[in-house]
Design an enzyme around this catalytic site. Structure first.
Site, short mmCIF file in Angstrom:
data_model
loop_
_atom_site.label_atom_id
_atom_site.label_comp_id
_atom_site.label_asym_id
_atom_site.label_seq_id
_atom_site.Cartn_x
_atom_site.Cartn_y
_atom_site.Cartn_z
N ARG A 69 5.83 -26.03 -2.23
CA ARG A 69 5.65 -26.54 -0.87
C ARG A 69 4.19 -26.40 -0.42
O ARG A 69 3.64 -27.29 0.23
CB ARG A 69 6.59 -25.82 0.09
CG ARG A 69 8.06 -26.21 -0.08
CD ARG A 69 8.94 -25.68 1.02
NE ARG A 69 9.19 -24.25 0.90
CZ ARG A 69 10.26 -23.71 0.32
NH1 ARG A 69 11.18 -24.50 -0.24
NH2 ARG A 69 10.43 -22.40 0.28
N CYS A 123 16.99 -27.26 -10.81
CA CYS A 123 17.35 -25.85 -10.69
C CYS A 123 18.64 -25.56 -11.47
O CYS A 123 19.30 -24.55 -11.23
CB CYS A 123 17.50 -25.44 -9.23
SG CYS A 123 18.85 -26.26 -8.37
N PHE A 144 16.99 -35.18 -1.15
CA PHE A 144 17.70 -33.91 -1.05
C PHE A 144 16.85 -32.97 -0.21
O PHE A 144 16.52 -31.84 -0.60
CB PHE A 144 17.96 -33.30 -2.44
CG PHE A 144 18.80 -34.17 -3.34
CD1 PHE A 144 20.19 -34.17 -3.22
CD2 PHE A 144 18.22 -34.97 -4.30
CE1 PHE A 144 20.97 -34.96 -4.05
CE2 PHE A 144 18.99 -35.77 -5.14
CZ PHE A 144 20.36 -35.77 -5.01
#
Length: 382
Positions: free
Chosen positions: A197, A324, A213
């Protein structure tokens, strides 16, 4: 404590024990009648270790120590060491981060995350239940936390101190986020992407961004804070999108440059979008397989998602794509992404490959711990 019973393993597992791999699968164990939560000594060849039995999952024994059954001092030191490893993260001003990362911190099956004044614990095996109150007290003492809770299927259970409010405001990279500790995904936020991020914030100036998402808009807030011209969030969960809008407002960012779309991402990507293209597309789906038998289906889904996402990137733009899914290895994920780009008729140049944030340490000799894979690609037409 009396000496625990011993399970004798096949001799060829001696190297696994000596390498300190923390898992023994059920099919590697001899028949036994030990209950979940029992301590056991396992041996193979000249190697031995001590672990907790779990009769309910695929992992039959999680290994904690190689000298003796852990005592109270061992647990206290394990928690203290884990907290100490995060001192740099806390000193940087982040108030939401992982405190205990299971196997990476020598505490297999145990997760603990800090959210401001509170800590949320999440055990991945019922064998750990007797130790949670002790761990909670040690965490509360080490952090001077207001409360420590465990996340249950039916809500939060307070282990030490006070229960948290429904939301706690936390700081990441200097930005404010509302963490839903009671109903949010995982323990409240997706903390493992903090460094990704931050990278998005650095590159987003002037960009049109698509966040797929999007959940509560972590990437989107960072993009807007970095000067993005516009950000579109797509997620099926409308409450998460409302949280994304609130997080934008909490940072006094321009709401007119932020749009949310409540839609299934798979279907949304398949729909005809005309000429709508973006400078940066972020694709961060939830885990797509819970067991090895779902791996092939997950890889097919990654291929399809990345093809759809790549079609939304303008020539010369960037695709930030992540997995993930622990059952999907890094090489397999890279191949699925490349197949997706090929299906989309584009070429991708790898700019950077990364993974977990630094507070999610990886253990040597434990490749299963590398669940998060992140690729940053420059997209060009063929």
């Amino acid at each position: 404590m009396s000496a625990p019973p011993t399970l004798r393993l096949a001799d060829h597992l001696a190297s696994a024990l000596a390498s300190r791999h923390p898992w023994l699968y059920q099919d590697r164990l001899p028949k036994h009648d030990l209950p979940t939560g029992a301590w056991v000594r396992v041996e193979a060849g000249d190697a031995s270790a001590f672990g907790l039995v779990d009769r309910e999952g695929a992992i039959g024994v999680r290994l904690f120590a190689w000298d003796a059954v852990p005592d109270r001092a061992w647990w206290r030191e394990a928690v203290r060491s884990a907290v100490a490893r995060r001192e740099a993260v806390a000193a940087a001003g982040h108030t939401a981060y992982r405190l205990i990362h299971g196997e990476g911190d020598g505490l297999p099956g145990l997760i603990a995350d800090r959210y401001g004044r509170f800590v949320v614990v999440q055990p991945h095996t019922p064998a750990l239940e007797p130790y949670l109150p002790t761990v909670a007290r040690d965490l509360q003492r080490a952090l001077r936390a207001k409360g420590v809770v465990v996340r249950r299927a039916d809500g939060l259970e307070t282990l030490a101190g006070e229960p948290p409010p429904p939301e706690e405001t936390v700081v990441e990279n200097g930005l404010r986020f509302l963490a839903n500790l009671r109903d949010g995904q995982k323990t409240g936020l997706f903390l493992d992407h903090r460094e990704q991020r931050g990278a998005v914030r650095e590159m987003a100036d002037g960009m049109r961004v698509l966040n797929l998402f999007a959940y509560a808009g972590g990437f989107s807030v960072h993009a807007l804070a970095g000067g993005a011209a516009h950000v579109t969030d797509v997620d099926l969960a409308e409450p998460a999108l409302r949280d994304a809008e609130r997080n934008v407002r909490a940072n006094d960012l321009p709401a007119q440059r932020h749009r949310t779309v409540a839609a299934d991402v798979f279907a949304w990507l398949q729909a005809d979008s005309g000429n709508d293209r973006y400078d940066l597309v972020i694709l961060d789906p939830p885990s797509l397989a819970r067991a090895k038998r779902g791996r092939a289906r997950a890889l097919a889904a990654y291929r399809r998602l990345n093809a759809g996402a790549a079609r939304r990137v303008r020539p010369g733009g960037i695709l930030l794509t992540a997995s993930c899914t622990a059952q999907v290895a890094p090489d397999a994920f890279r191949q699925a992404v490349q197949e997706g780009l090929r299906d989309a008729g584009v070429a991708g140049r790898l700019l950077k490959e990364s993974g977990h944030a630094s507070d999610h340490p990886l253990r040597d000799g434990f490749p299963e711990g590398r669940y998060l894979k992140v690729l940053r690609l420059r997209i060009d037409r063929r």
